[in-house]
Design a protein around this motif. Sequence first.
Motif, PDB file in Angstrom:
ATOM      1  N   TRP A 140     -23.100 -16.023 -19.586  1.00 18.02           N
ATOM      2  CA  TRP A 140     -21.611 -16.398 -19.560  1.00 18.02           C
ATOM      3  C   TRP A 140     -20.716 -15.277 -19.039  1.00 18.02           C
ATOM      4  CZ3 TRP A 140     -19.002 -20.735 -20.647  1.00 18.02           C
ATOM      5  CH2 TRP A 140     -17.630 -20.563 -21.076  1.00 18.02           C
ATOM      6  N   ARG A 141     -21.020 -13.969 -19.274  1.00 13.18           N
ATOM      7  CA  ARG A 141     -20.406 -13.008 -18.831  1.00 13.18           C
ATOM      8  C   ARG A 141     -20.494 -12.813 -17.244  1.00 13.18           C
ATOM      9  NH1 ARG A 141     -21.044  -7.871 -16.939  1.00 13.18           N
ATOM     10  NH2 ARG A 141     -23.138  -7.906 -17.051  1.00 13.18           N
ATOM     11  N   LEU A 142     -21.861 -13.062 -16.766  1.00 13.57           N
ATOM     12  CA  LEU A 142     -21.867 -13.042 -15.271  1.00 13.57           C
ATOM     13  C   LEU A 142     -21.311 -14.490 -14.508  1.00 13.57           C
ATOM     14  CD1 LEU A 142     -25.496 -11.917 -15.018  1.00 13.57           C
ATOM     15  CD2 LEU A 142     -23.739 -10.658 -14.363  1.00 13.57           C
ATOM     16  N   THR A 143     -21.163 -15.518 -15.314  1.00 15.37           N
ATOM     17  CA  THR A 143     -20.470 -16.545 -14.719  1.00 15.37           C
ATOM     18  C   THR A 143     -18.888 -16.348 -14.396  1.00 15.37           C
ATOM     19  OG1 THR A 143     -22.097 -17.921 -15.796  1.00 15.37           O
ATOM     20  CG2 THR A 143     -20.118 -19.120 -15.232  1.00 15.37           C
ATOM     21  N   SER A 144     -18.361 -15.280 -15.253  1.00 14.32           N
ATOM     22  CA  SER A 144     -16.918 -15.067 -15.060  1.00 14.32           C
ATOM     23  C   SER A 144     -16.727 -14.258 -13.801  1.00 14.32           C
ATOM     24  CB  SER A 144     -16.404 -14.368 -16.078  1.00 14.32           C
ATOM     25  OG  SER A 144     -17.072 -12.974 -16.313  1.00 14.32           O
ATOM     26  N   LEU A 145     -17.598 -13.898 -13.125  1.00  7.76           N
ATOM     27  CA  LEU A 145     -17.580 -13.129 -11.846  1.00  7.76           C
ATOM     28  C   LEU A 145     -17.234 -14.222 -10.658  1.00  7.76           C
ATOM     29  CD1 LEU A 145     -20.203 -10.370 -12.273  1.00  7.76           C
ATOM     30  CD2 LEU A 145     -17.668 -10.141 -12.763  1.00  7.76           C
ATOM     31  N   HIS A 146     -17.971 -15.537 -10.943  1.00 10.52           N
ATOM     32  CA  HIS A 146     -17.823 -16.478  -9.938  1.00 10.52           C
ATOM     33  C   HIS A 146     -17.696 -17.656 -10.418  1.00 10.52           C
ATOM     34  CE1 HIS A 146     -19.579 -13.967  -6.730  1.00 10.52           C
ATOM     35  NE2 HIS A 146     -20.470 -13.466  -7.639  1.00 10.52           N
ATOM     36  N   PRO A 147     -16.305 -17.913 -11.415  1.00  4.83           N
ATOM     37  CA  PRO A 147     -16.526 -19.116 -12.079  1.00  4.83           C
ATOM     38  C   PRO A 147     -16.324 -20.549 -11.435  1.00  4.83           C
ATOM     39  CG  PRO A 147     -14.082 -17.937 -11.591  1.00  4.83           C
ATOM     40  CD  PRO A 147     -15.382 -17.232 -11.277  1.00  4.83           C
TER      41      PRO A 147
ATOM     42  N   ASN B  33     -30.677 -23.469 -21.217  1.00  2.48           N
ATOM     43  CA  ASN B  33     -29.621 -24.324 -21.235  1.00  2.48           C
ATOM     44  C   ASN B  33     -29.248 -24.997 -20.081  1.00  2.48           C
ATOM     45  OD1 ASN B  33     -26.764 -25.292 -21.658  1.00  2.48           O
ATOM     46  ND2 ASN B  33     -27.092 -24.675 -23.943  1.00  2.48           N
ATOM     47  N   ALA B  34     -29.350 -26.354 -19.912  1.00  2.00           N
ATOM     48  CA  ALA B  34     -28.985 -26.784 -18.554  1.00  2.00           C
ATOM     49  C   ALA B  34     -27.556 -26.695 -18.359  1.00  2.00           C
ATOM     50  CB  ALA B  34     -29.400 -28.261 -18.744  1.00  2.00           C
ATOM     51  N   PHE B  35     -26.716 -26.834 -19.209  1.00  2.00           N
ATOM     52  CA  PHE B  35     -25.189 -26.649 -19.147  1.00  2.00           C
ATOM     53  C   PHE B  35     -24.815 -25.245 -18.726  1.00  2.00           C
ATOM     54  CE2 PHE B  35     -26.004 -30.277 -22.012  1.00  2.00           C
ATOM     55  CZ  PHE B  35     -25.601 -31.182 -21.017  1.00  2.00           C
ATOM     56  N   PHE B  36     -25.323 -24.201 -19.205  1.00  2.00           N
ATOM     57  CA  PHE B  36     -24.842 -23.257 -18.979  1.00  2.00           C
ATOM     58  C   PHE B  36     -25.656 -22.565 -17.477  1.00  2.00           C
ATOM     59  CE2 PHE B  36     -24.558 -21.053 -23.357  1.00  2.00           C
ATOM     60  CZ  PHE B  36     -23.177 -21.221 -23.440  1.00  2.00           C
ATOM     61  N   ASP B  37     -26.837 -23.325 -17.411  1.00  2.00           N
ATOM     62  CA  ASP B  37     -27.610 -22.838 -16.413  1.00  2.00           C
ATOM     63  C   ASP B  37     -26.882 -23.438 -14.980  1.00  2.00           C
ATOM     64  OD1 ASP B  37     -29.723 -21.908 -14.659  1.00  2.00           O
ATOM     65  OD2 ASP B  37     -30.994 -22.971 -15.796  1.00  2.00           O
ATOM     66  N   VAL B  38     -26.205 -24.787 -14.998  1.00  2.00           N
ATOM     67  CA  VAL B  38     -25.595 -25.304 -13.722  1.00  2.00           C
ATOM     68  C   VAL B  38     -24.233 -24.512 -13.750  1.00  2.00           C
ATOM     69  CG1 VAL B  38     -24.298 -27.432 -13.236  1.00  2.00           C
ATOM     70  CG2 VAL B  38     -26.515 -27.649 -14.142  1.00  2.00           C
ATOM     71  N   TYR B  39     -23.614 -24.185 -14.763  1.00  2.00           N
ATOM     72  CA  TYR B  39     -22.335 -23.405 -14.628  1.00  2.00           C
ATOM     73  C   TYR B  39     -22.596 -22.116 -14.080  1.00  2.00           C
ATOM     74  CZ  TYR B  39     -17.518 -22.076 -16.128  1.00  2.00           C
ATOM     75  OH  TYR B  39     -16.189 -22.066 -16.129  1.00  2.00           O
ATOM     76  N   PHE B  40     -23.520 -21.492 -14.419  1.00  2.00           N
ATOM     77  CA  PHE B  40     -23.988 -20.424 -13.769  1.00  2.00           C
ATOM     78  C   PHE B  40     -24.473 -20.180 -12.205  1.00  2.00           C
ATOM     79  CE2 PHE B  40     -27.805 -17.194 -12.903  1.00  2.00           C
ATOM     80  CZ  PHE B  40     -26.916 -15.832 -13.057  1.00  2.00           C
ATOM     81  N   GLN B  41     -25.250 -21.341 -11.914  1.00  2.00           N
ATOM     82  CA  GLN B  41     -25.698 -21.405 -10.422  1.00  2.00           C
ATOM     83  C   GLN B  41     -24.520 -22.077  -9.619  1.00  2.00           C
ATOM     84  OE1 GLN B  41     -29.807 -22.783  -9.842  1.00  2.00           O
ATOM     85  NE2 GLN B  41     -30.010 -22.830 -12.128  1.00  2.00           N
ATOM     86  N   VAL B  42     -23.586 -23.051  -9.865  1.00  2.00           N
ATOM     87  CA  VAL B  42     -22.912 -23.745  -9.199  1.00  2.00           C
ATOM     88  C   VAL B  42     -21.595 -23.704  -9.408  1.00  2.00           C
ATOM     89  CG1 VAL B  42     -24.496 -25.086  -7.711  1.00  2.00           C
ATOM     90  CG2 VAL B  42     -23.735 -25.903 -10.058  1.00  2.00           C
ATOM     91  N   GLY B  43     -21.102 -23.068 -10.653  1.00  2.00           N
ATOM     92  CA  GLY B  43     -19.690 -22.937 -11.003  1.00  2.00           C
ATOM     93  C   GLY B  43     -19.039 -24.116 -11.872  1.00  2.00           C
TER      94      GLY B  43
END
Length: 431
Positions: free
Chosen positions: A297-304, A337-347
Motif C-alpha cells: 500500500w505504501r509503495l502503491t502511493s508512489l504510482h497511484p 491479495n489479488a486486489f492489492f496486487d492489481v492496484y500495485f502492478q497497474v494502478g
Amino acid sequence: MNSRGASPTVTLVRQTLESPQLATVLTQLAFGVAFGSHLLLSVMGWPGLLGALLTLVVVATLSLLARRATLEWHGLLPISILVFVGWCALSVVWSGYPLISLAGIGYQLLFAFLAIYIALVRDTIQILRATGDVLRVLLGLSLILEVVSGLLLDLPITFLGITGNISTLGPIQGVFGSRNLLGLVSLIAAVTFTIELRARSVRRNVGIVSLVLAGAALVLTRSPVILVVALFVGIAALALYWLRRTAPERRWMLQLGLAGAVVVGGAAAWLARARIVSLLNAGSEFETRLTLWREVWRLTSLHPLEGWGWAGLWPSHGTPYDWLDFITKTEQTSGLNAFFDVYFQVGLVGFIAFVALFGLAFVRSWLLASDKRPLVYVWPALILVILLVTSTAESTVLVGFGWLLLVVCSVKAAQGMSWRNALALHPKHDR
C-alpha cells in the motif's frame, strides 16, 4: 463432406480440427496444464510449461479456424476483459522492468486465449466434466504421492515441495506447491463433483468417491484461509438454492434482500476490522500477509494511477520486489491479495478495470444461476464465489488456473447475458 478439389489428407485434417473429440481433448489438456503448472514446472521447468502452452494455443488456433463458419462470433469477448488485458499490456510503456512485463503479459494472454477457446467451443456441462476429470486425476495423484512420501518412504519429495506430513494428518501440499493452493483446488473440485453428481453427469459411485477424495484433501491441508472460503461458498450455495426455489415474480425482492445483507455484512466487517485483524494476527502467516499488504500500500502511493507495471507472477529480483522480500524476510511470488496486487502492478485504472471484469462476470453468472433451471448454471457462479473470496488472501486469480477459470466464466456469462447480444437479436429497423 469433402470440399471440391481438396485432397483426402487435407479433408482428414480439417475434419479432425473440427471434431468435438479434439475440442474435448484440448479442453482437458488446457485444464490439466493450468491446474498442474507447479507439477510441470517442477518436472520440466519453464521451457516445458511454455512449450506445452504454446502447442495447445497453436492447435486451438487451427481448430478455431476450421470451425470459423459455424461459430457465433458476435459479442464474443466481454469488453471488460479487453480493457483489463489492454491496460496490463500498455503498462510495458512505463514499467521499470519491461522484459518481465512482456513475459507476464504473454503468459496471461496464453491462458486467456485457451479460456476463450474453451468457452467458445464447449458447453458449460462439457466444461464442468472436463474440469472434474482433470481434478480427479490431480487430487488422486496428490494423495498417492503424499502417502508414498509420508507413510511408505518417510522422506520428503523435495522437488515437488511434498513434505510427507500426511502421517500427522497434515498439512499436505500435493502436487500444487502449497497447502492453500491444494485447499483451493480441493474446494473447486468439491463444488464440481457435487454438481456432477446432482446433475447425473457421472455415475453415482464415481461422484461419491470423487467427493470423498476432495473432502479428504481439503481437510488434510489444514488451511484456515480455505476453511473460511468454504464457509462463504456454503452460504452462497444455500442462497442460490433458496433463490432457485422462489417463484420468479418474488425472486427480485429476495435478490435485493440478499444484496442488502451482503452490504450490511461488509460494512460491519469494515467497522470491526481492527478487532478482526487482532484476532487473526495471532498466527505468523497472517502477520506476514499484513506486513506485506502495508508495504504494498505504501509503495502503491508512489504510482497511484498507473502502477509499477504488470508482472503477473512477481519476479525474484528487481525494484520494488527486492524491497518487499527484504521487509517480509521471505521471497514472495505475489501480493497475497489479488486486489492489492492489481492496484500495485497497474494502478487505480487497472484496479477499476479488474473490479469491473470480476463484478460483471459474477453478477451475470449469479443471475443466470438464479433464473435458469439447469443445475449446471450454478457451477460458474460458485466458482466465481470461490475465486472472489480467495482473492482477499491469495493472488491465484491473476495467473494460471485462476485466471483461466475467471475468463471462462466471464465469457460464458456474457454469452448468456450480454447487452451486445441483445442488440444483435433486436436490431433497430429503419422507419
